[in-house]
Design an enzyme around this catalytic site. Structure first.
Site, PDB file in Angstrom:
ATOM      1  N   GLN A 264      28.512   6.838  50.944  1.00 30.78           N
ATOM      2  CA  GLN A 264      28.591   6.369  51.600  1.00 30.78           C
ATOM      3  C   GLN A 264      29.697   5.971  52.373  1.00 30.78           C
ATOM      4  OE1 GLN A 264      24.478   4.371  52.209  1.00 30.78           O
ATOM      5  NE2 GLN A 264      23.585   6.251  52.744  1.00 30.78           N
TER       6      GLN A 264
ATOM      7  N   ASN B 176      19.920  -2.052  46.175  1.00 32.44           N
ATOM      8  CA  ASN B 176      20.222  -2.305  44.376  1.00 32.44           C
ATOM      9  C   ASN B 176      20.937  -1.431  43.309  1.00 32.44           C
ATOM     10  OD1 ASN B 176      19.461  -5.351  44.418  1.00 32.44           O
ATOM     11  ND2 ASN B 176      17.510  -4.724  44.269  1.00 32.44           N
TER      12      ASN B 176
ATOM     13  N   GLY C 280      12.119   3.965  54.630  1.00 38.26           N
ATOM     14  CA  GLY C 280      11.303   2.824  53.490  1.00 38.26           C
ATOM     15  C   GLY C 280      10.876   2.107  54.210  1.00 38.26           C
ATOM     16  N   ALA C 281       9.922   1.127  53.086  1.00 35.51           N
ATOM     17  CA  ALA C 281       9.335  -0.128  53.478  1.00 35.51           C
ATOM     18  C   ALA C 281       9.534  -1.233  54.225  1.00 35.51           C
ATOM     19  CB  ALA C 281       9.205  -0.969  51.456  1.00 35.51           C
TER      20      ALA C 281
ATOM     21  N   ARG D  98      13.610  -0.546  41.956  1.00 34.74           N
ATOM     22  CA  ARG D  98      13.145  -0.089  40.559  1.00 34.74           C
ATOM     23  C   ARG D  98      11.733  -0.268  40.455  1.00 34.74           C
ATOM     24  NH1 ARG D  98      13.228  -6.805  37.496  1.00 34.74           N
ATOM     25  NH2 ARG D  98      13.469  -7.490  39.465  1.00 34.74           N
TER      26      ARG D  98
ATOM     27  N   THR E 252      21.916  -4.433  50.788  1.00 29.07           N
ATOM     28  CA  THR E 252      20.869  -4.675  50.468  1.00 29.07           C
ATOM     29  C   THR E 252      20.271  -3.558  49.370  1.00 29.07           C
ATOM     30  OG1 THR E 252      19.834  -5.226  52.580  1.00 29.07           O
ATOM     31  CG2 THR E 252      18.397  -4.513  50.634  1.00 29.07           C
TER      32      THR E 252
ATOM     33  N   ARG F  73      14.332 -18.092  48.573  1.00 23.31           N
ATOM     34  CA  ARG F  73      13.160 -18.617  47.635  1.00 23.31           C
ATOM     35  C   ARG F  73      13.826 -19.571  47.157  1.00 23.31           C
ATOM     36  NH1 ARG F  73      13.542 -12.221  44.934  1.00 23.31           N
ATOM     37  NH2 ARG F  73      12.188 -11.647  46.274  1.00 23.31           N
TER      38      ARG F  73
ATOM     39  N   HIS G 159      22.752 -10.434  41.879  1.00 25.91           N
ATOM     40  CA  HIS G 159      21.573 -10.154  42.855  1.00 25.91           C
ATOM     41  C   HIS G 159      21.020  -9.570  41.312  1.00 25.91           C
ATOM     42  CE1 HIS G 159      18.329 -10.211  44.921  1.00 25.91           C
ATOM     43  NE2 HIS G 159      18.377  -8.800  44.570  1.00 25.91           N
TER      44      HIS G 159
ATOM     45  N   ASP H  44      17.500 -14.733  47.655  1.00 27.40           N
ATOM     46  CA  ASP H  44      17.470 -15.124  46.642  1.00 27.40           C
ATOM     47  C   ASP H  44      17.454 -16.852  46.988  1.00 27.40           C
ATOM     48  OD1 ASP H  44      17.645 -13.310  44.315  1.00 27.40           O
ATOM     49  OD2 ASP H  44      19.734 -13.100  45.183  1.00 27.40           O
TER      50      ASP H  44
HETATM   51  P1  NAD Z   1      11.625   2.554  49.810  1.00 32.30           P
HETATM   52  O1  NAD Z   1      11.753   3.675  48.812  1.00 32.30           O
HETATM   53  O2  NAD Z   1      11.126   2.226  50.140  1.00 32.30           O
HETATM   54  O3  NAD Z   1      12.621   2.610  50.952  1.00 32.30           O
HETATM   55  C1  NAD Z   1      14.231   3.804  50.381  1.00 32.30           C
HETATM   56  C2  NAD Z   1      14.490   4.430  51.474  1.00 32.30           C
HETATM   57  O4  NAD Z   1      15.645   5.065  51.061  1.00 32.30           O
HETATM   58  C3  NAD Z   1      13.407   5.639  51.011  1.00 32.30           C
HETATM   59  O5  NAD Z   1      12.461   5.781  52.390  1.00 32.30           O
HETATM   60  C4  NAD Z   1      13.892   6.655  51.175  1.00 32.30           C
HETATM   61  O6  NAD Z   1      14.177   7.973  51.296  1.00 32.30           O
HETATM   62  C5  NAD Z   1      15.417   5.777  51.848  1.00 32.30           C
HETATM   63  N1  NAD Z   1      16.717   6.509  50.631  1.00 32.30           N
HETATM   64  C6  NAD Z   1      17.382   6.807  49.855  1.00 32.30           C
HETATM   65  N2  NAD Z   1      18.439   7.968  49.362  1.00 32.30           N
HETATM   66  C7  NAD Z   1      18.978   7.410  50.402  1.00 32.30           C
HETATM   67  C8  NAD Z   1      20.224   7.888  51.082  1.00 32.30           C
HETATM   68  N3  NAD Z   1      21.032   9.094  50.129  1.00 32.30           N
HETATM   69  N4  NAD Z   1      20.676   7.890  52.500  1.00 32.30           N
HETATM   70  C9  NAD Z   1      19.623   7.157  53.002  1.00 32.30           C
HETATM   71  N5  NAD Z   1      18.186   7.235  52.979  1.00 32.30           N
HETATM   72  C10 NAD Z   1      17.936   6.331  51.571  1.00 32.30           C
HETATM   73  O7  NAD Z   1      12.561   1.416  49.279  1.00 32.30           O
HETATM   74  P2  NAD Z   1      12.806   0.243  50.059  1.00 32.30           P
HETATM   75  O8  NAD Z   1      11.642  -1.205  49.049  1.00 32.30           O
HETATM   76  O9  NAD Z   1      12.876  -0.049  50.742  1.00 32.30           O
HETATM   77  O10 NAD Z   1      13.796  -0.865  48.783  1.00 32.30           O
HETATM   78  C11 NAD Z   1      15.263  -0.667  49.136  1.00 32.30           C
HETATM   79  C12 NAD Z   1      16.263  -0.831  48.372  1.00 32.30           C
HETATM   80  O11 NAD Z   1      16.356  -2.129  48.391  1.00 32.30           O
HETATM   81  C13 NAD Z   1      16.138  -0.616  46.823  1.00 32.30           C
HETATM   82  O12 NAD Z   1      17.326  -0.140  45.713  1.00 32.30           O
HETATM   83  C14 NAD Z   1      15.517  -2.053  46.816  1.00 32.30           C
HETATM   84  O13 NAD Z   1      15.651  -1.960  45.252  1.00 32.30           O
HETATM   85  C15 NAD Z   1      16.431  -3.595  47.571  1.00 32.30           C
HETATM   86  N6  NAD Z   1      15.631  -4.520  47.285  1.00 32.30           N
HETATM   87  C16 NAD Z   1      17.284  -5.081  47.293  1.00 32.30           C
HETATM   88  C17 NAD Z   1      17.209  -6.508  47.680  1.00 32.30           C
HETATM   89  C18 NAD Z   1      17.910  -7.520  47.567  1.00 32.30           C
HETATM   90  O14 NAD Z   1      17.379  -8.327  48.219  1.00 32.30           O
HETATM   91  N7  NAD Z   1      19.479  -7.450  47.901  1.00 32.30           N
HETATM   92  C19 NAD Z   1      15.699  -6.828  47.992  1.00 32.30           C
HETATM   93  C20 NAD Z   1      14.599  -6.125  48.240  1.00 32.30           C
HETATM   94  C21 NAD Z   1      14.412  -4.242  47.938  1.00 32.30           C
HETATM   95  C1  LMR Z   2      14.268  -8.414  45.379  1.00 37.91           C
HETATM   96  O1  LMR Z   2      14.642  -9.211  44.847  1.00 37.91           O
HETATM   97  O2  LMR Z   2      13.116  -8.872  45.655  1.00 37.91           O
HETATM   98  C2  LMR Z   2      14.532  -7.049  44.988  1.00 37.91           C
HETATM   99  O3  LMR Z   2      15.429  -6.947  44.683  1.00 37.91           O
HETATM  100  C3  LMR Z   2      13.869  -6.381  44.413  1.00 37.91           C
HETATM  101  C4  LMR Z   2      13.718  -6.363  43.358  1.00 37.91           C
HETATM  102  O4  LMR Z   2      14.168  -4.984  42.294  1.00 37.91           O
HETATM  103  O5  LMR Z   2      13.824  -7.609  42.521  1.00 37.91           O
END
Ligand code: NAD
Ligand code: LMR
Length: 327
Positions: free
Chosen positions: A113, A132, A15-16, A93, A130, A163, A188, A160
């Site tokens: 997990q 959400n 993922g990203a 999201r 990480t 930021r 969060h 946060d």
């Molecule tokens: P993304 O969609 O680019 O990548 C997520 C990856 O997770 C995908 O490659 C998907 O195939 C994989 N995945 C899905 N289910 C899985 C599982 N059961 N086991 C293993 N891998 C699995 O998303 P992203 O941009 O990398 O974001 C990932 C998460 O992080 C999201 O929930 C996003 O909201 C969260 N996030 C949290 C914060 C924070 O500050 N807490 C900040 C940014 C993003």
């Molecule tokens: C963030 O704070 O950037 C992440 O939690 C992604 C989101 O859904 O806002």
């Protein structure tokens, strides 16, 4: 250099966030330039080809500290002997959604997990969530993974925190490195409580440099809604900054916070009237791989009330996971 590599499991490696995070861990930025690491990366089966491409790129970086990359769709293999588990993989999201809307889609991932971690990871595994909604996903991991020390299951509010540091630094006309003792309380989510009342800017109390209107009308809402602003601007949720925050969270947890503190979502012991057992953000000091909540901070009534409202939201999220039958 220490002998055997530290086993680090990262989920969602295709993922990203994973695309930024994995390379920086392998370079030594997280655990140190003298600590060899082994990456064990979990993905869903349909993303394994993409993950193999990421693993090829990791190999092509020829990182001296990287002692192997395991790519797998099997949680048992991914978490085998894990000393750190960075739980990123889950659905992000989209525009117009709240992070809480992800509970239905993501809670089952973290329940599964949590069980796999308890069964296969090292006894002292340290977990950073990480994905959400991060606080409640961490609570789910803790509830199902009873053999894991709850103090070793944390969630990310460091983004946060960073930021908030950046907003205050820009307002004060200094670089971020001049800002210390920032706090994020609570969830969060939009109810989080960015609090600069104890922050220092170049050693001076921040509250002497910025006015109350700016704190209430600009600082707090900008920080709390930054995730949504990034989704609106980028068409995708924060990724590089989220990877940076994940890495900083683990780095400071393991290597210490020195005379500063950081914000981490950790299991509450009832401090600051946050109900015990919830995973909520607090200011923490870290040393020797353990955290302690900073105690004895004076809070005004508005901050106390805002922390209570965020804790109420965490209680409601916990109830929603219970209704799904996952706890
Ligand atoms: P993304 O969609 O680019 O990548 C997520 C990856 O997770 C995908 O490659 C998907 O195939 C994989 N995945 C899905 N289910 C899985 C599982 N059961 N086991 C293993 N891998 C699995 O998303 P992203 O941009 O990398 O974001 C990932 C998460 O992080 C999201 O929930 C996003 O909201 C969260 N996030 C949290 C914060 C924070 O500050 N807490 C900040 C940014 C993003
Ligand atoms: C963030 O704070 O950037 C992440 O939690 C992604 C989101 O859904 O806002």
């Amino acid at each position: 250099m220490t002998d055997s590599p530290v086993r680090i499991t990262v989920t969602g490696g295709a993922g990203a966030i994973g695309y930024s995070l994995l390379f920086r861990i392998a370079s030594g930025e997280m655990l140190g330039s003298d600590v060899p690491v082994q990456l064990r990366v979990l993905e869903v089966p349909q993303a394994l080809d993409k993950l193999k491409g990421v693993a090829m790129e990791l190999a092509d970086c020829a990182y001296p500290l990287l002692e192997g990359v395991v790519t797998t769709a099997d949680p048992a293999e991914a978490f085998d002997g894990a000393q750190h588990a960075l739980l990123v993989g889950s659905k992000p999201r989209g525009q117009g959604e709240t992070r809480g809307d992800l509970l239905k889609a993501n809670a089952a991932i973290f329940a599964g997990q949590g069980r796999a971690l308890a069964a296969h990871a090292s006894a002292d595994v340290r977990v950073t969530v990480t994905g959400n909604p991060a606080n409640t996903n961490a609570l789910t991991v803790s509830a199902v993974g009873e053999s894991i020390d709850p103090r070793h299951i944390t969630a990310l509010t460091r983004l946060d925190h960073d930021r908030a540091v950046a907003q205050l630094a820009a307002r004060a006309g200094v670089t971020a490195g001049e800002v210390r003792r920032m706090i994020i309380w609570g969830n969060h989510s939009d109810t989080q409580v960015p609090d600069l009342s104890h922050a220092l800017v170049s050693g001076r109390p921040a509250a002497e440099l910025v006015d109350a209107d700016w704190i209430r009308d600009t600082f707090q809402p900008t920080v709390a809604s930054r995730g949504a602003s990034i989704i609106a601007a980028r068409g995708a949720s924060s990724a590089a900054s989220a990877a940076n925050a994940t890495l900083s969270h683990v780095r400071d947890w393991m290597r210490g916070t020195g005379d500063d503190w950081v914000s981490m979502a950790v299991v509450s012991d009832g401090s600051y009237d946050v109900p015990a057992g919830l995973v909520s953000s607090f200011p923490v000091r870290c040393s020797n791989g353990e955290w302690e909540i900073v105690q004895g901070l004076e809070l005004d009534d508005a901050t106390r009330e805002a922390i209570r409202a965020s804790a109420d939201e965490l209680v409601a999220e916990r109830a929603a996971v219970q209704e799904l039958g996952l706890l």
